[in-house]
Design an enzyme around this catalytic site. Sequence first.
Site, PDB file in Angstrom:
ATOM      1  N   LYS A  82       0.818  -1.217   0.000  1.00  0.00           N
ATOM      2  CA  LYS A  82       0.000   0.000   0.000  1.00  0.00           C
ATOM      3  C   LYS A  82       0.848   1.260   0.000  1.00  0.00           C
ATOM      4  CE  LYS A  82      -3.854  -1.930   2.702  1.00  0.00           C
ATOM      5  NZ  LYS A  82      -4.906  -2.106   1.709  1.00  0.00           N
ATOM      6  N   GLY A 215     -13.887  -5.275   5.591  1.00  0.00           N
ATOM      7  CA  GLY A 215     -14.828  -5.783   6.583  1.00  0.00           C
ATOM      8  C   GLY A 215     -15.149  -7.266   6.473  1.00  0.00           C
TER       9      GLY A 215
END
Lengths: 295, 199
Positions: A82, A215
């Site tokens: 990332k 999630g």
Amino acid sequence: MEKLLGTETVKRGMAQMQKGGVIMDVINAEQAKIAEATGAVAVMALERVPSDIRAAGGVARMADPRIVEEVMNAVSIPVMAKARIGHIVESRILESMGVDYIDESEVLTPADEEYHILKSDFTVPFVCGCRDLGEAARRIGEGASMLRTKGEPGTGNIVEAVRHMRKVQSQIRKVSIMSDDELMTEAKNIGAPFEILREIKRTGKLPVVNFAAGGIATPADAALMMELGADGVFVGSGIFKSDNPEKFASAIVQATTYFTDYELIGRLSKELGSAMKGIDISKLAPAERMQERGW
Amino acid sequence: MITIGVLGLQGAVEEHVNQIDSAGVQAIIVKKPSQLNEIDGLIIPGGESTTMRKLMDRYGFMEPIKTFFEQKKPIFGTCAGMVLAANKLSGDEKAYLELMDISVKRNGFGRQRDSFEADLSIKGMEETFKAVFIRAPYADGVGVDVEILAEYDNKVVAAKQEHVLVSAFHPELTGDDRFMKIFIDMVKASLKEADLKIC
């Protein structure tokens, strides 16, 4: 026989090879090896998983290159990493290290609150988050070769990923049946580049692969996202914050492949131990919501 | 009517199905070993070979695919499929299905930053073929019974041995179906042969 590197086909194609698979967040070589052994199609090398980023607070940056390198040396599957939204140099560093995919990610603290990276300038492919078709099309316009729903990372709560996947899918359906003369106004309304919207209308689908993220905590969550049209799933905190990461990882991989075999998913879900403890999104202060990052 | 199955555990499954469809041949996605009985040819698509390997082990694909192979039914492996079909893998990795007398170097061309496109000369094709290589393997050893169909940089990237076809590149990622037609023709020929035997 001229050799063309970093073409659109090569960058998007890499994501196509990941379809139907699970990409797992890892923070060291040991976790990366577990991910590979349980069937991950790629790993995301991080300094902290999203739930720990939430807990730690402060500024979240690109991982220490040593961690990324350690993970790259540990496994033969692709390694992603990332970079902060708009952080051109973090991305260039990761590219120079030979990372296989960069996630310009809202999980990290944005470096630019106005502009995203012009990803078409890079040889390495990028994945970006989206909550709706406008955001998806803008990222494609900047050169993203893969998308994922944003969801709400590090919460173990699937509700936002579901919202974002449903939104994108229903907007694609809407655009598909629009008449040609309605398209420009739609492009204006959702902030999407016109040409990309036109391509989506013509083909009835996004021109790049779209995974679910943010999630996913159980095998059933992964299967749900596949059912809603995801091409594959990212599991962040869900695996290594569970009681038994190996079992969890393997069960999520199988549930993603066989997402309509409910009897199997039921069997896989038995005796897994506890999933990560989740967070109710409504209890998060607006400033704590990572999905609002990115524009 | 012929039916080609695409192993649907992970990877570029839909892309293969679309290309078979547009060539006017029926395609099905194979998720269970029992489906091998419904197909005349099998494609093992591009994807992550380690992931496919795990799922093939767990869901008992190994023996049924070997039986399929012994029945002389055609099999086509692209990229990860080529890795899985090889008799030998370089390095200390163990070979998997062992369907073709080649030795394969996984990610031989390197990581994603080394992924590339190139116009390739393929045996039997008049015009070159736009080949897409993604973290691609190549064959670094080829048995005497293996027919080399294409090389890039002196490395074998497409080959055929009896009823098994492999490519290190991804024909399913381009609109050009000439390579897929090689496989479809192999399937048609094998059906004709099977018919003759019954007569």
